[in-house]
Enzyme design. Structure first.
Site, short mmCIF file in Angstrom:
data_model
loop_
_atom_site.label_atom_id
_atom_site.label_comp_id
_atom_site.label_asym_id
_atom_site.label_seq_id
_atom_site.Cartn_x
_atom_site.Cartn_y
_atom_site.Cartn_z
N ASN A 14 0.84 -1.21 0.00
CA ASN A 14 0.00 0.00 0.00
C ASN A 14 0.87 1.26 0.00
OD1 ASN A 14 -3.02 -0.49 0.12
ND2 ASN A 14 -2.27 -1.99 1.62
N ARG A 62 4.42 0.67 25.53
CA ARG A 62 3.73 1.31 24.41
C ARG A 62 3.90 2.83 24.42
NH1 ARG A 62 0.47 -1.37 21.23
NH2 ARG A 62 0.04 -3.10 22.60
N MET A 87 1.38 -2.46 12.07
CA MET A 87 0.71 -3.42 12.94
C MET A 87 0.97 -3.16 14.42
SD MET A 87 -0.79 -4.97 10.60
CE MET A 87 -1.48 -6.44 11.32
N ARG A 88 0.68 -1.95 14.83
CA ARG A 88 0.81 -1.59 16.24
C ARG A 88 -0.44 -0.86 16.69
NH1 ARG A 88 4.31 -3.34 19.69
NH2 ARG A 88 4.11 -1.38 20.82
N ASN A 104 -5.67 5.49 8.26
CA ASN A 104 -5.34 4.07 8.32
C ASN A 104 -6.09 3.33 7.22
OD1 ASN A 104 -4.40 1.56 9.50
ND2 ASN A 104 -6.45 1.28 10.35
N HIS A 106 -7.68 -0.38 6.55
CA HIS A 106 -8.05 -1.59 7.28
C HIS A 106 -8.75 -2.56 6.32
CE1 HIS A 106 -9.13 -4.06 10.69
NE2 HIS A 106 -10.33 -4.18 10.17
N THR A 138 -8.79 7.56 15.25
CA THR A 138 -9.09 8.11 16.56
C THR A 138 -8.56 7.10 17.58
OG1 THR A 138 -11.27 7.07 16.49
CG2 THR A 138 -11.13 9.37 15.77
N GLU A 140 -9.90 5.01 19.49
CA GLU A 140 -10.51 3.68 19.52
C GLU A 140 -10.06 2.88 18.30
OE1 GLU A 140 -14.95 1.78 20.14
OE2 GLU A 140 -14.70 3.94 20.08
C1 GRF Z 1 -3.21 -4.54 4.17
O1 GRF Z 1 -4.16 -5.53 3.90
C2 GRF Z 1 -3.79 -3.47 5.04
O2 GRF Z 1 -5.13 -3.25 4.82
C3 GRF Z 1 -3.59 -4.04 6.41
O3 GRF Z 1 -2.37 -4.73 6.37
C4 GRF Z 1 -2.09 -5.09 5.03
C5 GRF Z 1 -0.77 -4.48 4.70
O4 GRF Z 1 -0.32 -4.86 3.42
N1 GRF Z 1 -3.68 -3.00 7.42
P1 GRF Z 1 0.90 -4.10 2.77
O5 GRF Z 1 2.03 -4.09 3.80
O6 GRF Z 1 0.45 -2.71 2.44
O7 GRF Z 1 1.27 -4.89 1.57
#
Ligand code: GRF
Length: 210
Positions: A14, A62, A87-88, A104, A106, A138, A140
């Protein structure tokens, strides 16, 4: 020119999509990872971008990690911070510090399936469609005003991996578009809703088929 910092933890596809979109009036000033072995870091380095690793395991907790991360991010004076597979779970202090300029991506149609294992959970729930959501962050987890969502069908013989691949293709279209809309000042947050002044432009992408 708007400055963008992208946070990743892994593959970085991404992040790559945002960089390669060459968004007008936008510059990716740094890619920061919490893992030194994130494959996306190598790609970013080879592309010539500034990269940094701030390993969360080097910090007592954290709060300490987020404080260090904020300091590194702020050194670039970004207008926008993009979580692209970062991933945090972030502290409320971090989220508040970047309120309105932190987004973000998701891999589910929020508010369904916040958290992990979204594709398997969509399959287990018998969903007929799945997708992804881009939202302002946000405090949450996986909440916050929704900027864009992309939908794909769930097929009869789908596995979580196959569904993830189909959703990922949509992610790669929606995220650069959302960043471009932010940079162009088209995203107006009203309460929990985002009024996208270019919504007419992205109507087609909402219903991308595989
Ligand atoms: C993606 O599916 C994103 O939506 C999620 O983690 C994945 C990351 O993929 N949060 P990449 O590292 O962008 O290839």
């Amino acid at each position: 020119m708007k400055k963008i910092v992208i946070l990743i933890s892994g593959r970085g596809s991404n992040m790559q999509a945002v960089v390669e979109a060459n968004i007008a009036q936008a510059e990716v000033v740094a890619v920061i990872s919490n893992r030194a072995d994130a494959a996306g870091l190598q790609w970013a380095e080879q592309y010539g971008l500034a990269t940094e690793t701030i390993c969360h395991q080097d910090y007592a907790g954290r709060e300490a990690f987020d404080t260090a991360l904020m300091a590194r991010i702020d050194a670039y004076q970004p207008d926008l911070v993009v979580l692209a597979g970062f991933m945090r779970i972030l502290t409320p202090e971090f989220c508040n510090h970047y309120a309105g300029r932190l987004i973000n991506i998701h891999p589910s149609l929020l508010p369904a399936f916040p958290g992990l294992h979204t594709h398997q959970r969509a399959l287990d729930s018998g969903c007929r469609v799945a997708g992804c959501t881009i939202h302002f962050v946000t405090a949450e987890l996986d909440c916050g005003p929704i900027i864009a969502q992309g939908v794909v069908p769930v097929l009869g013989n789908d596995t979580a991996d196959a569904l993830a691949q189909r959703v990922l293709r949509v992610e790669h279209e929606l995220l650069p578009q959302a960043v471009a809309d932010f940079v162009a000042g088209k995203l107006v947050v009203e309460g929990n809703r985002v009024n996208n002044l270019s919504m007419a432009d992205i109507d087609d992408s909402i219903f991308l088929k595989n």
